[in-house]
Design a protein around this motif. Structure first.
Motif, mmCIF file in Angstrom:
data_model
loop_
_atom_site.group_PDB
_atom_site.id
_atom_site.type_symbol
_atom_site.label_atom_id
_atom_site.label_comp_id
_atom_site.label_asym_id
_atom_site.label_seq_id
_atom_site.Cartn_x
_atom_site.Cartn_y
_atom_site.Cartn_z
ATOM 1 N N LYS A 58 -32.560 38.925 36.394
ATOM 2 C CA LYS A 58 -33.292 38.236 37.454
ATOM 3 C C LYS A 58 -32.623 38.392 38.821
ATOM 4 N N GLY A 59 -31.573 39.234 38.868
ATOM 5 C CA GLY A 59 -30.903 39.517 40.136
ATOM 6 C C GLY A 59 -29.782 38.566 40.483
ATOM 7 N N GLN A 91 -35.776 45.652 27.648
ATOM 8 C CA GLN A 91 -36.114 44.473 28.447
ATOM 9 C C GLN A 91 -37.594 44.135 28.307
ATOM 10 N N SER A 92 -38.456 45.144 28.299
ATOM 11 C CA SER A 92 -39.892 44.905 28.107
ATOM 12 C C SER A 92 -40.165 44.302 26.739
ATOM 13 N N TYR A 93 -39.440 44.784 25.728
ATOM 14 C CA TYR A 93 -39.617 44.257 24.369
ATOM 15 C C TYR A 93 -39.230 42.777 24.311
ATOM 16 N N GLU A 143 -35.360 37.306 27.095
ATOM 17 C CA GLU A 143 -34.686 38.262 27.966
ATOM 18 C C GLU A 143 -33.631 38.999 27.141
ATOM 19 N N LEU A 144 -33.142 40.127 27.671
ATOM 20 C CA LEU A 144 -32.012 40.789 27.021
ATOM 21 C C LEU A 144 -30.826 39.822 26.969
ATOM 22 N N GLY A 188 -27.915 42.035 29.033
ATOM 23 C CA GLY A 188 -28.881 41.850 30.116
ATOM 24 C C GLY A 188 -28.249 41.823 31.484
ATOM 25 N N ALA A 189 -27.503 42.877 31.815
ATOM 26 C CA ALA A 189 -26.870 42.966 33.135
ATOM 27 C C ALA A 189 -26.764 44.430 33.531
ATOM 28 N N ARG A 190 -26.821 44.679 34.829
ATOM 29 C CA ARG A 190 -26.630 46.047 35.336
ATOM 30 C C ARG A 190 -26.004 45.966 36.727
ATOM 31 N N GLU A 191 -25.471 47.082 37.179
ATOM 32 C CA GLU A 191 -24.766 47.104 38.467
ATOM 33 C C GLU A 191 -25.748 46.848 39.612
#
Length: 331
Positions: A285-286, A233-235, A242-243, A271-274
């Motif tokens: 971005k939530g 994500q930083s990269y 964005e991822l 670009g997603a997480r639980e």
């Protein structure tokens, strides 16, 4: 016969007679005078060298000598090469390396001039924000009125700082509407140029990556980097993106094509997480995601909170600190 041989024979005869007279002594009747010495005879044959004697008896056996020191001799010559052995067992596949982007290549020669394109439609007028207000200047004396010049077509500059209100001037002559129309055209052209420069900058950035796909206004790009979710994500944010996170089937296929182009058997982070609510996933971005393409039975583990695609175009949950291919999206 040579004279010296006569002398030798006479001496030999004389010695013989003397030897005979010695055996039977007789009275001497005449005196004997010594003869002339004869010539020396030839040397005789050399004697034996003593090597004809027989070998003597064998002597007694001597005592055992002391043990000698061990001395390593020089190495022998290199022997011939042996037969080629059977092929070894194929090693396991190594981890994906992180490549470093090489320097930009030398700019190529300019191509031939293209044909003149069709005139485009006028774009929307965009007015920039006003500049900061500066300090008020001193009012100068009125200048000498000059002669009226020809009307020029200039480019409208940025809005200046508002000055103090000046004295009311005299009523001027009625002007035409040509200035207003020309200024609007210039503003439109400037806006189009800025948009074109932005698109060229975007294309230059995209072409610097190993693989890319375009869907609408989005580009999905990858340099082949394999790392964790947070590092990826930083990269991506470092390249103003964005991822990658597909929002529909078309975008999901574009991300999958980039994945296959870089690696046939790799997986990539999405670009997603639980979120804090178990079973619900949000983007970086939530915001709650509405499109998903989970593999049957996924997600299935409590500790696996990040999302990956691969090796097919379906999604799986993975540990966020595991390492996968990074694909970014920019627009």
């Amino acid at each position: 016969m040579p004279p010296f041989k006569h002398s030798v024979l006479l001496l030999l005869l004389l010695e013989f007679l003397i030897s005979v007279a010695g055996d039977q002594p007789q009275p001497l009747t005449c005196p004997l005078y010594a003869g002339v010495p004869g010539t020396p005879g030839h040397n005789g044959l050399p004697g034996r060298d003593g090597k004809d004697g027989k070998d003597g008896p064998v002597g007694p056996k001597g005592q055992k000598g002391e043990t000698g020191s061990s001395v390593t001799g020089p190495p022998g010559k290199k022997g011939p090469a042996g037969d080629v052995g059977p092929p070894g067992v194929k090693g396991s596949k190594g981890e994906q390396g992180v490549g470093v982007r090489g320097p930009s290549g030398v700019a190529g020669a300019p191509g031939p001039k293209g044909q003149k394109g069709e005139t485009g439609s006028a774009g929307p007028s965009v007015t920039g924000p006003p500049g900061a207000k500066g300090p008020a200047g001193n009012i100068g004396p009125p200048g000498v009125k000059g002669s009226k010049g020809e009307q020029g077509v200039g480019v409208r500059g940025p809005s200046g700082v508002a000055g103090p209100s000046g004295p009311k001037g005299q009523k001027g002559e009625t002007g035409s509407t040509a200035n207003v129309n020309e200024a609007a055209v210039v503003k439109t052209l400037l806006s189009d140029v800025q948009k074109l420069q932005s698109r060229i900058s975007m294309l230059e950035k995209v072409l610097g990556f190993r693989a890319f796909r375009k869907v609408g206004q989005k580009y999905y790009i990858s340099s082949g980097l394999v790392t964790t979710f947070d590092a990826g994500q930083s990269y991506c944010r470092g390249v103003k993106g964005e991822l990658a996170l597909p929002r529909n089937n078309e975008e999901n296929q574009a991300v999958y094509q980039v994945l296959k182009q870089v690696s046939q058997s790799e997986t990539c982070f999405l670009g997603a997480r639980e979120s804090k609510v178990r079973g619900q996933y949000a983007d970086t971005k939530g915001q709650k995601i509405t499109y998903t393409k989970w593999h049957p039975g996924q997600p299935n583990r409590l500790e696996e909170q990040c999302v990956c695609m691969g090796p097919s175009d379906q999604w799986h949950d993975y540990m966020c600190n595991s390492k996968h291919l990074i694909i970014c999206e920019i627009q």
